[in-house]
Design an enzyme around this catalytic site. Structure first.
Site, short mmCIF file in Angstrom:
data_model
loop_
_atom_site.label_atom_id
_atom_site.label_comp_id
_atom_site.label_asym_id
_atom_site.label_seq_id
_atom_site.Cartn_x
_atom_site.Cartn_y
_atom_site.Cartn_z
N ARG A 192 -0.14 -4.67 4.77
CA ARG A 192 0.71 -3.57 5.22
C ARG A 192 1.67 -4.10 6.28
O ARG A 192 1.30 -4.92 7.13
CB ARG A 192 -0.13 -2.45 5.83
CG ARG A 192 -0.80 -1.58 4.80
CD ARG A 192 0.20 -0.72 4.03
NE ARG A 192 -0.41 0.12 3.02
CZ ARG A 192 -0.58 -0.21 1.74
NH1 ARG A 192 -0.21 -1.40 1.31
NH2 ARG A 192 -1.11 0.64 0.89
N HIS A 246 7.20 -4.86 -2.46
CA HIS A 246 5.86 -4.28 -2.57
C HIS A 246 5.36 -4.33 -4.03
O HIS A 246 5.02 -3.29 -4.61
CB HIS A 246 5.86 -2.83 -2.04
CG HIS A 246 4.49 -2.35 -1.64
ND1 HIS A 246 4.28 -1.54 -0.55
CD2 HIS A 246 3.27 -2.56 -2.19
CE1 HIS A 246 2.98 -1.26 -0.46
NE2 HIS A 246 2.36 -1.88 -1.44
N GLU A 301 9.70 1.09 4.05
CA GLU A 301 9.99 0.68 2.67
C GLU A 301 10.74 1.80 1.97
O GLU A 301 10.38 2.97 2.16
CB GLU A 301 8.68 0.39 1.92
CG GLU A 301 7.95 -0.80 2.52
CD GLU A 301 6.63 -1.14 1.81
OE1 GLU A 301 6.36 -0.57 0.73
OE2 GLU A 301 5.89 -1.97 2.34
C1 OXD Z 1 -0.99 -0.87 -2.08
C2 OXD Z 1 -0.71 -0.85 -3.52
O1 OXD Z 1 -1.94 -0.24 -1.62
O2 OXD Z 1 0.40 -1.24 -3.88
O3 OXD Z 1 -0.22 -1.52 -1.36
O4 OXD Z 1 -1.59 -0.47 -4.29
#
Ligand code: OXD
Length: 296
Positions: A211, A259, A240
Protein backbone atom coordinates in the site's frame (compact mmCIF):
# COMPACT_ATOMS: atom_id res chain seq x y z
CA UNK A 1 -21.56 -12.65 -12.34
CA UNK A 2 -21.83 -15.02 -15.29
CA UNK A 3 -19.67 -17.53 -13.45
CA UNK A 4 -21.65 -17.17 -10.23
CA UNK A 5 -24.94 -17.52 -12.11
CA UNK A 6 -23.59 -20.70 -13.61
CA UNK A 7 -22.30 -22.15 -10.33
CA UNK A 8 -25.13 -20.98 -8.07
CA UNK A 9 -28.20 -20.37 -10.24
CA UNK A 10 -30.40 -20.40 -7.14
CA UNK A 11 -29.13 -16.96 -6.02
CA UNK A 12 -30.20 -13.57 -7.36
CA UNK A 13 -27.53 -11.16 -8.54
CA UNK A 14 -27.14 -7.53 -9.41
CA UNK A 15 -23.84 -6.32 -10.82
CA UNK A 16 -22.31 -2.93 -11.47
CA UNK A 17 -18.93 -1.32 -11.78
CA UNK A 18 -17.93 -0.29 -8.30
CA UNK A 19 -18.49 3.43 -8.93
CA UNK A 20 -21.97 2.66 -10.26
CA UNK A 21 -23.29 0.78 -7.22
CA UNK A 22 -26.27 2.76 -5.90
CA UNK A 23 -27.80 3.04 -2.42
CA UNK A 24 -30.81 1.18 -3.91
CA UNK A 25 -28.55 -1.76 -4.82
CA UNK A 26 -27.32 -1.89 -1.24
CA UNK A 27 -30.88 -1.89 0.07
CA UNK A 28 -31.63 -4.76 -2.30
CA UNK A 29 -28.67 -7.08 -1.60
CA UNK A 30 -27.82 -9.19 1.44
CA UNK A 31 -24.21 -9.62 0.34
CA UNK A 32 -21.74 -7.26 -1.33
CA UNK A 33 -18.89 -8.90 -3.24
CA UNK A 34 -16.25 -6.40 -4.34
CA UNK A 35 -12.88 -4.83 -3.66
CA UNK A 36 -13.67 -1.35 -2.43
CA UNK A 37 -16.50 0.41 -0.67
CA UNK A 38 -18.80 1.92 -3.30
CA UNK A 39 -18.32 5.72 -3.40
CA UNK A 40 -22.05 6.49 -3.32
CA UNK A 41 -22.63 4.44 -0.19
CA UNK A 42 -22.77 6.35 3.04
CA UNK A 43 -24.37 3.24 4.52
CA UNK A 44 -24.25 -0.35 3.39
CA UNK A 45 -28.06 -0.50 3.30
CA UNK A 46 -29.30 -3.98 4.10
CA UNK A 47 -26.02 -5.70 3.35
CA UNK A 48 -25.17 -8.22 6.08
CA UNK A 49 -21.97 -9.61 4.62
CA UNK A 50 -19.15 -8.03 2.62
CA UNK A 51 -16.78 -10.34 0.78
CA UNK A 52 -13.69 -8.37 -0.25
CA UNK A 53 -12.19 -9.64 -3.50
CA UNK A 54 -8.87 -7.75 -3.13
CA UNK A 55 -5.76 -8.65 -1.17
CA UNK A 56 -6.05 -5.62 1.12
CA UNK A 57 -9.23 -4.92 3.08
CA UNK A 58 -8.25 -1.39 4.13
CA UNK A 59 -11.09 0.28 2.26
CA UNK A 60 -13.46 -1.54 4.65
CA UNK A 61 -11.60 -0.60 7.82
CA UNK A 62 -10.59 3.01 7.33
CA UNK A 63 -11.22 5.88 7.44
CA UNK A 64 -14.57 4.52 8.64
CA UNK A 65 -14.79 0.93 9.81
CA UNK A 66 -17.50 -1.20 8.29
CA UNK A 67 -20.33 -1.66 10.81
CA UNK A 68 -19.25 -4.46 13.16
CA UNK A 69 -22.62 -6.16 12.67
CA UNK A 70 -21.68 -6.80 9.05
CA UNK A 71 -19.57 -9.88 8.43
CA UNK A 72 -16.32 -9.06 6.60
CA UNK A 73 -14.49 -11.83 4.76
CA UNK A 74 -11.64 -11.60 2.30
CA UNK A 75 -10.67 -13.56 -0.72
CA UNK A 76 -8.48 -16.62 -0.14
CA UNK A 77 -6.92 -16.07 -3.57
CA UNK A 78 -3.13 -16.12 -3.44
CA UNK A 79 -1.62 -12.99 -4.95
CA UNK A 80 1.93 -14.04 -4.13
CA UNK A 81 2.83 -15.72 -7.45
CA UNK A 82 1.77 -12.71 -9.55
CA UNK A 83 3.40 -10.18 -7.22
CA UNK A 84 6.58 -12.25 -7.19
CA UNK A 85 6.73 -12.04 -11.00
CA UNK A 86 6.11 -8.29 -10.81
CA UNK A 87 9.00 -7.95 -8.34
CA UNK A 88 11.41 -10.24 -10.19
CA UNK A 89 10.74 -8.39 -13.45
CA UNK A 90 11.60 -5.07 -11.86
CA UNK A 91 14.67 -6.34 -10.04
CA UNK A 92 16.09 -7.66 -13.29
CA UNK A 93 15.09 -4.51 -15.16
CA UNK A 94 17.11 -2.42 -12.71
CA UNK A 95 20.03 -4.81 -12.55
CA UNK A 96 20.30 -5.20 -16.30
CA UNK A 97 19.66 -1.49 -16.99
CA UNK A 98 16.77 -2.25 -19.34
CA UNK A 99 15.53 1.35 -19.29
CA UNK A 100 18.92 2.78 -20.28
CA UNK A 101 19.42 0.11 -22.95
CA UNK A 102 16.00 0.88 -24.43
CA UNK A 103 16.88 4.60 -24.49
CA UNK A 104 20.21 3.84 -26.16
CA UNK A 105 18.59 1.60 -28.75
CA UNK A 106 15.98 4.25 -29.53
CA UNK A 107 18.85 6.70 -30.16
CA UNK A 108 20.91 4.15 -32.13
CA UNK A 109 23.65 4.32 -29.50
CA UNK A 110 26.03 1.41 -28.76
CA UNK A 111 26.18 1.75 -24.96
CA UNK A 112 28.10 -1.04 -23.21
CA UNK A 113 27.54 -1.27 -19.46
CA UNK A 114 28.55 -3.46 -16.57
CA UNK A 115 25.88 -5.87 -15.47
CA UNK A 116 26.14 -7.28 -11.97
CA UNK A 117 24.25 -10.45 -11.20
CA UNK A 118 21.16 -10.56 -9.07
CA UNK A 119 22.47 -13.79 -7.50
CA UNK A 120 24.48 -12.92 -4.43
CA UNK A 121 22.54 -9.74 -3.63
CA UNK A 122 20.40 -9.30 -0.52
CA UNK A 123 16.71 -8.47 -0.30
CA UNK A 124 14.90 -7.16 2.72
CA UNK A 125 11.30 -8.36 2.68
CA UNK A 126 9.13 -6.05 4.72
CA UNK A 127 6.06 -8.19 5.38
CA UNK A 128 6.32 -11.96 5.68
CA UNK A 129 2.71 -12.94 5.04
CA UNK A 130 1.58 -15.11 2.16
CA UNK A 131 2.68 -12.56 -0.47
CA UNK A 132 6.02 -11.77 1.18
CA UNK A 133 6.84 -15.46 1.55
CA UNK A 134 6.10 -16.24 -2.08
CA UNK A 135 8.22 -13.32 -3.28
CA UNK A 136 10.97 -14.45 -0.89
CA UNK A 137 10.88 -18.03 -2.24
CA UNK A 138 11.18 -16.90 -5.84
CA UNK A 139 14.05 -14.53 -5.07
CA UNK A 140 15.82 -17.11 -2.92
CA UNK A 141 15.66 -19.52 -5.88
CA UNK A 142 17.55 -16.88 -7.89
CA UNK A 143 20.34 -16.85 -5.34
CA UNK A 144 19.22 -13.75 -3.44
CA UNK A 145 19.76 -13.77 0.33
CA UNK A 146 16.47 -12.92 2.03
CA UNK A 147 16.12 -11.12 5.33
CA UNK A 148 12.59 -10.58 6.61
CA UNK A 149 10.94 -7.98 8.77
CA UNK A 150 7.55 -8.69 10.29
CA UNK A 151 5.22 -7.41 13.00
CA UNK A 152 6.32 -10.14 15.39
CA UNK A 153 9.74 -11.09 14.05
CA UNK A 154 8.53 -14.69 13.94
CA UNK A 155 8.55 -16.54 10.65
CA UNK A 156 10.27 -19.86 10.11
CA UNK A 157 9.74 -20.06 6.35
CA UNK A 158 12.88 -21.60 4.80
CA UNK A 159 13.35 -18.81 2.22
CA UNK A 160 14.42 -16.41 4.96
CA UNK A 161 17.96 -16.38 6.28
CA UNK A 162 16.66 -14.36 9.24
CA UNK A 163 13.50 -12.52 10.30
CA UNK A 164 13.48 -9.51 12.61
CA UNK A 165 10.75 -7.48 14.29
CA UNK A 166 9.74 -4.33 12.49
CA UNK A 167 11.57 -2.13 15.01
CA UNK A 168 14.84 -3.35 13.42
CA UNK A 169 13.94 -1.90 10.01
CA UNK A 170 16.15 1.22 10.23
CA UNK A 171 19.18 -0.93 11.10
CA UNK A 172 18.60 -3.37 8.25
CA UNK A 173 17.90 -1.18 5.22
CA UNK A 174 21.57 -0.19 4.81
CA UNK A 175 22.57 -3.81 4.16
CA UNK A 176 20.04 -4.57 1.42
CA UNK A 177 20.16 -4.05 -2.33
CA UNK A 178 16.39 -4.63 -2.64
CA UNK A 179 13.72 -3.58 -0.18
CA UNK A 180 10.38 -5.16 -0.97
CA UNK A 181 7.25 -3.89 0.79
CA UNK A 182 4.21 -6.17 0.79
CA UNK A 183 2.42 -4.58 3.72
CA UNK A 184 -1.28 -4.02 4.30
CA UNK A 185 -2.49 -0.54 5.23
CA UNK A 186 -2.87 -0.49 9.03
CA UNK A 187 -2.17 2.17 11.65
CA UNK A 188 1.15 0.34 12.33
CA UNK A 189 2.33 0.30 8.71
CA UNK A 190 1.41 3.87 7.74
CA UNK A 191 4.53 5.94 7.15
CA UNK A 192 6.83 3.04 8.13
CA UNK A 193 9.20 3.69 5.23
CA UNK A 194 9.82 7.25 6.38
CA UNK A 195 12.38 9.82 5.25
CA UNK A 196 14.52 8.85 8.27
CA UNK A 197 14.50 5.21 7.14
CA UNK A 198 15.27 6.21 3.55
CA UNK A 199 18.25 8.17 4.80
CA UNK A 200 19.70 4.94 6.22
CA UNK A 201 19.50 3.12 2.89
CA UNK A 202 22.70 2.72 0.94
CA UNK A 203 21.63 2.59 -2.66
CA UNK A 204 18.85 0.00 -2.43
CA UNK A 205 16.00 -0.25 -4.89
CA UNK A 206 12.63 0.08 -3.17
CA UNK A 207 9.78 -2.08 -4.47
CA UNK A 208 6.29 -1.45 -3.15
CA UNK A 209 3.43 -3.78 -3.99
CA UNK A 210 1.56 -3.37 -0.68
CA UNK A 211 0.00 0.00 0.00
CA UNK A 212 1.22 3.51 -0.81
CA UNK A 213 0.52 4.62 2.75
CA UNK A 214 3.61 2.73 4.00
CA UNK A 215 5.97 5.12 2.18
CA UNK A 216 6.66 8.81 2.72
CA UNK A 217 6.10 9.49 -0.97
CA UNK A 218 7.01 13.17 -0.71
CA UNK A 219 10.51 12.20 0.46
CA UNK A 220 11.20 9.80 -2.41
CA UNK A 221 12.60 12.33 -4.93
CA UNK A 222 15.12 13.51 -2.32
CA UNK A 223 16.02 9.89 -1.45
CA UNK A 224 16.62 9.14 -5.13
CA UNK A 225 18.50 12.34 -5.88
CA UNK A 226 20.83 11.71 -2.91
CA UNK A 227 21.24 8.06 -3.96
CA UNK A 228 19.96 6.82 -0.61
CA UNK A 229 17.82 4.84 -3.04
CA UNK A 230 19.14 3.67 -6.41
CA UNK A 231 15.62 3.33 -7.73
CA UNK A 232 12.01 2.66 -6.93
CA UNK A 233 9.45 0.36 -8.50
CA UNK A 234 6.05 1.41 -7.27
CA UNK A 235 2.74 -0.26 -7.95
CA UNK A 236 0.78 1.47 -5.20
CA UNK A 237 0.55 5.12 -4.19
CA UNK A 238 -0.94 7.32 -1.53
CA UNK A 239 -3.40 8.64 -4.12
CA UNK A 240 -4.47 6.43 -7.02
CA UNK A 241 -4.43 7.07 -9.91
CA UNK A 242 -1.10 8.79 -9.29
CA UNK A 243 -1.78 12.51 -9.90
CA UNK A 244 -0.23 14.11 -13.02
CA UNK A 245 1.58 16.54 -10.75
CA UNK A 246 3.58 13.78 -9.00
CA UNK A 247 7.33 14.02 -9.73
CA UNK A 248 7.44 10.22 -9.56
CA UNK A 249 6.00 10.02 -13.08
CA UNK A 250 9.04 11.74 -14.49
CA UNK A 251 11.89 10.54 -12.31
CA UNK A 252 14.32 8.53 -14.49
CA UNK A 253 14.89 5.91 -11.79
CA UNK A 254 11.27 5.31 -10.86
CA UNK A 255 9.16 2.59 -12.47
CA UNK A 256 5.49 3.30 -12.05
CA UNK A 257 2.84 0.64 -12.56
CA UNK A 258 -0.88 1.25 -12.04
CA UNK A 259 -1.70 -1.11 -9.14
CA UNK A 260 -1.52 -4.22 -11.28
CA UNK A 261 1.07 -6.36 -9.52
CA UNK A 262 -1.47 -8.88 -8.21
CA UNK A 263 -4.80 -8.78 -9.94
CA UNK A 264 -7.91 -10.52 -8.70
CA UNK A 265 -9.08 -13.23 -11.08
CA UNK A 266 -12.70 -14.07 -11.80
CA UNK A 267 -12.13 -17.63 -10.60
CA UNK A 268 -10.39 -16.49 -7.42
CA UNK A 269 -13.06 -13.93 -6.56
CA UNK A 270 -16.01 -16.21 -7.22
CA UNK A 271 -14.54 -19.39 -5.71
CA UNK A 272 -13.56 -17.47 -2.57
CA UNK A 273 -17.04 -16.05 -2.18
CA UNK A 274 -18.64 -19.47 -2.73
CA UNK A 275 -16.28 -21.13 -0.25
CA UNK A 276 -17.34 -18.65 2.44
CA UNK A 277 -20.99 -18.98 1.42
CA UNK A 278 -20.84 -22.78 1.74
CA UNK A 279 -19.39 -22.47 5.25
CA UNK A 280 -22.17 -20.08 6.25
CA UNK A 281 -24.82 -22.33 4.75
CA UNK A 282 -23.40 -25.20 6.81
CA UNK A 283 -23.62 -23.07 9.93
CA UNK A 284 -19.84 -22.64 10.18
CA UNK A 285 -17.70 -19.54 10.48
CA UNK A 286 -15.90 -19.03 7.13
CA UNK A 287 -12.13 -19.48 7.27
CA UNK A 288 -11.61 -16.08 5.68
CA UNK A 289 -13.16 -13.72 8.23
CA UNK A 290 -11.03 -10.57 8.49
CA UNK A 291 -9.30 -9.99 11.80
CA UNK A 292 -10.37 -6.39 12.28
CA UNK A 293 -7.85 -5.79 15.07
CA UNK A 294 -4.91 -6.80 12.91
CA UNK A 295 -6.43 -5.16 9.84
CA UNK A 296 -6.02 -8.12 7.46
C1 OXD B 1 -5.04 -5.08 -3.50
C2 OXD B 1 -5.52 -5.76 -4.70
O1 OXD B 1 -5.53 -5.35 -2.40
O2 OXD B 1 -5.23 -5.25 -5.79
O3 OXD B 1 -4.16 -4.23 -3.63
O4 OXD B 1 -6.17 -6.79 -4.59
Amino acid sequence: MARLRHLRPDLEYRGAKFAGVTPADLLWGDVYVGFRRPPAASSMGNVRWVHCTGAGVDSWLSPVELDRNILLTRTPESFGPAIAEWAVTRIFAFQQGLGELADAQRDGRWAPRDIAQVAGTRALMVGTGDIGRTVASRLAALGVEIIGVSRTGNCDHPAFAAVHPVSALPDLVGEAQWIVLTLPDTPQTRGLFSRAVMQKCRGAVLLNAGRGSAVDEAALPEALDNWWLRGAALDVFQVEPLPDSSPLWRHPRVMVSPHISGLTTIEGATDGFLECLTSLEQGQVPSWVVDRTRGY
